[in-house]
Design a protein around this motif. Structure first.
Motif, PDB file in Angstrom:
ATOM      1  N   ARG A 104       0.810  -1.216   0.000  1.00  0.00           N
ATOM      2  CA  ARG A 104       0.000   0.000   0.000  1.00  0.00           C
ATOM      3  C   ARG A 104       0.849   1.275   0.000  1.00  0.00           C
ATOM      4  O   ARG A 104       0.332   2.367   0.212  1.00  0.00           O
ATOM      5  CB  ARG A 104      -0.923  -0.005   1.214  1.00  0.00           C
ATOM      6  N   SER A 105       2.137   1.134  -0.253  1.00  0.00           N
ATOM      7  CA  SER A 105       3.038   2.285  -0.281  1.00  0.00           C
ATOM      8  C   SER A 105       3.533   2.513  -1.704  1.00  0.00           C
ATOM      9  O   SER A 105       3.964   1.572  -2.378  1.00  0.00           O
ATOM     10  CB  SER A 105       4.232   2.054   0.648  1.00  0.00           C
ATOM     11  N   ALA A 106       3.456   3.752  -2.159  1.00  0.00           N
ATOM     12  CA  ALA A 106       3.889   4.058  -3.524  1.00  0.00           C
ATOM     13  C   ALA A 106       5.367   3.763  -3.700  1.00  0.00           C
ATOM     14  O   ALA A 106       5.781   3.138  -4.681  1.00  0.00           O
ATOM     15  CB  ALA A 106       3.588   5.514  -3.850  1.00  0.00           C
ATOM     16  N   LEU A 107       6.181   4.206  -2.766  1.00  0.00           N
ATOM     17  CA  LEU A 107       7.622   3.964  -2.801  1.00  0.00           C
ATOM     18  C   LEU A 107       8.089   3.479  -1.441  1.00  0.00           C
ATOM     19  O   LEU A 107       7.590   3.935  -0.400  1.00  0.00           O
ATOM     20  CB  LEU A 107       8.392   5.237  -3.181  1.00  0.00           C
ATOM     21  N   VAL A 108       9.036   2.574  -1.454  1.00  0.00           N
ATOM     22  CA  VAL A 108       9.629   2.047  -0.228  1.00  0.00           C
ATOM     23  C   VAL A 108      11.141   2.224  -0.314  1.00  0.00           C
ATOM     24  O   VAL A 108      11.769   1.765  -1.276  1.00  0.00           O
ATOM     25  CB  VAL A 108       9.281   0.553  -0.023  1.00  0.00           C
ATOM     26  N   ARG A 109      11.705   2.905   0.681  1.00  0.00           N
ATOM     27  CA  ARG A 109      13.158   3.019   0.801  1.00  0.00           C
ATOM     28  C   ARG A 109      13.654   1.852   1.650  1.00  0.00           C
ATOM     29  O   ARG A 109      13.179   1.637   2.768  1.00  0.00           O
ATOM     30  CB  ARG A 109      13.564   4.333   1.472  1.00  0.00           C
ATOM     31  N   VAL A 110      14.588   1.101   1.115  1.00  0.00           N
ATOM     32  CA  VAL A 110      15.179  -0.017   1.857  1.00  0.00           C
ATOM     33  C   VAL A 110      16.544   0.431   2.361  1.00  0.00           C
ATOM     34  O   VAL A 110      17.429   0.744   1.566  1.00  0.00           O
ATOM     35  CB  VAL A 110      15.310  -1.270   0.965  1.00  0.00           C
ATOM     36  N   GLU A 111      16.693   0.465   3.669  1.00  0.00           N
ATOM     37  CA  GLU A 111      17.933   0.942   4.281  1.00  0.00           C
ATOM     38  C   GLU A 111      18.532  -0.165   5.136  1.00  0.00           C
ATOM     39  O   GLU A 111      17.828  -0.799   5.935  1.00  0.00           O
ATOM     40  CB  GLU A 111      17.680   2.180   5.136  1.00  0.00           C
ATOM     41  N   ALA A 112      19.819  -0.384   4.980  1.00  0.00           N
ATOM     42  CA  ALA A 112      20.525  -1.404   5.756  1.00  0.00           C
ATOM     43  C   ALA A 112      21.139  -0.781   7.003  1.00  0.00           C
ATOM     44  O   ALA A 112      21.733   0.300   6.946  1.00  0.00           O
ATOM     45  CB  ALA A 112      21.605  -2.052   4.911  1.00  0.00           C
ATOM     46  N   VAL A 113      20.974  -1.473   8.119  1.00  0.00           N
ATOM     47  CA  VAL A 113      21.583  -1.087   9.392  1.00  0.00           C
ATOM     48  C   VAL A 113      22.213  -2.350   9.974  1.00  0.00           C
ATOM     49  O   VAL A 113      21.977  -3.454   9.482  1.00  0.00           O
ATOM     50  CB  VAL A 113      20.532  -0.504  10.363  1.00  0.00           C
ATOM     51  N   PRO A 114      23.044  -2.220  11.000  1.00  0.00           N
ATOM     52  CA  PRO A 114      23.588  -3.419  11.622  1.00  0.00           C
ATOM     53  C   PRO A 114      22.465  -4.358  12.088  1.00  0.00           C
ATOM     54  O   PRO A 114      21.518  -3.918  12.744  1.00  0.00           O
ATOM     55  CB  PRO A 114      24.392  -2.877  12.804  1.00  0.00           C
ATOM     56  N   HIS A 115      22.533  -5.604  11.669  1.00  0.00           N
ATOM     57  CA  HIS A 115      21.615  -6.666  12.104  1.00  0.00           C
ATOM     58  C   HIS A 115      20.211  -6.556  11.516  1.00  0.00           C
ATOM     59  O   HIS A 115      19.287  -7.221  11.999  1.00  0.00           O
ATOM     60  CB  HIS A 115      21.516  -6.711  13.626  1.00  0.00           C
ATOM     61  N   GLY A 116      20.015  -5.729  10.464  1.00  0.00           N
ATOM     62  CA  GLY A 116      18.672  -5.666   9.909  1.00  0.00           C
ATOM     63  C   GLY A 116      18.548  -4.657   8.780  1.00  0.00           C
ATOM     64  O   GLY A 116      19.538  -4.053   8.341  1.00  0.00           O
ATOM     65  N   ILE A 117      17.313  -4.513   8.301  1.00  0.00           N
ATOM     66  CA  ILE A 117      16.997  -3.476   7.319  1.00  0.00           C
ATOM     67  C   ILE A 117      15.749  -2.731   7.792  1.00  0.00           C
ATOM     68  O   ILE A 117      14.911  -3.276   8.509  1.00  0.00           O
ATOM     69  CB  ILE A 117      16.737  -4.043   5.898  1.00  0.00           C
ATOM     70  N   TRP A 118      15.648  -1.481   7.391  1.00  0.00           N
ATOM     71  CA  TRP A 118      14.445  -0.692   7.600  1.00  0.00           C
ATOM     72  C   TRP A 118      13.731  -0.504   6.272  1.00  0.00           C
ATOM     73  O   TRP A 118      14.360  -0.209   5.258  1.00  0.00           O
ATOM     74  CB  TRP A 118      14.781   0.675   8.195  1.00  0.00           C
ATOM     75  N   LEU A 119      12.424  -0.675   6.299  1.00  0.00           N
ATOM     76  CA  LEU A 119      11.575  -0.377   5.153  1.00  0.00           C
ATOM     77  C   LEU A 119      10.869   0.935   5.467  1.00  0.00           C
ATOM     78  O   LEU A 119       9.980   0.989   6.327  1.00  0.00           O
ATOM     79  CB  LEU A 119      10.565  -1.500   4.923  1.00  0.00           C
ATOM     80  N   ARG A 120      11.285   2.007   4.784  1.00  0.00           N
ATOM     81  CA  ARG A 120      10.775   3.348   5.070  1.00  0.00           C
ATOM     82  C   ARG A 120       9.630   3.653   4.109  1.00  0.00           C
ATOM     83  O   ARG A 120       9.803   3.607   2.897  1.00  0.00           O
ATOM     84  CB  ARG A 120      11.878   4.391   4.904  1.00  0.00           C
TER      85      ARG A 120
END
Length: 242
Positions: A89-105
């Motif tokens: 349901r999101s037009a755009l998703v930013r995928v960001e890598a961090v230590p031990h995981g990823i964030w879906l913005r």
């Protein structure tokens, strides 16, 4: 704190790709990585891959915005499944890598965090690069093939491929079966699958026709759309006398 940007993708496209590729995961004691989705990001593309050792599915997406630098990691499959509805349901998703995981913005929804798995992912690139040459190629209607597989009474299925058709039968039924119209080139052959391996590989293919590239009766089969090759699945057969 923002992480390393590894891709910006259209939400509905990413959600579909995650669901398609995650069908090739499995839960096995001591092999947590088989339940994860491996991500490889570069400036040109982001590849999603999963394997349960009997299937391997991979799909490559072109990002709306390129990665800041190359990145690779294996993300927990359950975390991604839980996030799919919001991603779609999101037009755009930013995928960001961090230590031990990823964030879906996601701009209009709460950001989602997915853990990465510490285990090394199987060397699927080596396996893909070392595949034998294709000996038989079959193109067939995806809906037709799925319908016959859904009605198949056995947990194993045998495909008998000739010049003009593909016959689907049970392992103990050598003289009859269901003939399906198909376009086939190369060698005639018989090949046997577990239904739980073949059906998901066919069902996730994109487009109205599915293409099977076969390498003899005991080699991995490449299954993909006949007109769109960005989702590819390898399916392992079993021995004919299994």
């Amino acid at each position: 704190m923002p992480g390393l940007l590894i891709a910006t993708l259209k939400g509905p496209v990413l959600a579909d790709a995650v669901e398609q590729v995650l069908t090739a995961t499995a839960y096995e004691l001591g092999m947590a990585v088989l339940a994860g989705l491996h991500i490889e990001a570069s400036a040109e593309a982001i590849a999603l891959t999963a394997t349960d050792r009997y299937r391997l599915s991979t799909r490559t997406l072109v990002p709306a915005r390129p990665a800041e630098q190359a990145w690779a990691g294996t993300v927990d499959g359950d975390d991604l499944r839980a996030a799919v509805a919001d991603i779609r349901r999101s037009a755009l998703v930013r995928v960001e890598a961090v230590p031990h995981g990823i964030w879906l913005r996601m701009s209009e929804r709460e950001d989602r965090y997915c853990r990465t798995l510490p285990e090394g992912f199987p060397d699927h690139r080596l396996m893909l690069d070392s595949l034998d040459e294709v000996t038989t190629r079959v193109t067939i209607s995806k809906d037709l093939l799925l319908r016959v597989l859904e009605e198949h009474p056995d947990e194993h299925v045998v495909l008998h491929i000739t010049d003009h058709s593909m016959n689907i039968r049970s392992p103990n039924d050598e003289h009859s079966g269901i003939p399906l119209s198909a376009t086939a080139t190369g060698e005639a052959l018989q090949i046997r699958f577990e239904m739980t391996t073949l059906y998901p590989a066919v069902s996730t293919a994109i487009g109205p026709e599915v293409m099977l590239d076969l390498r003899g009766h005991d080699g991995p089969v490449t299954i993909r759309s006949a007109d769109r090759g960005d989702l590819t699945t390898l399916a392992m057969p079993i021995e004919l006398d299994h």
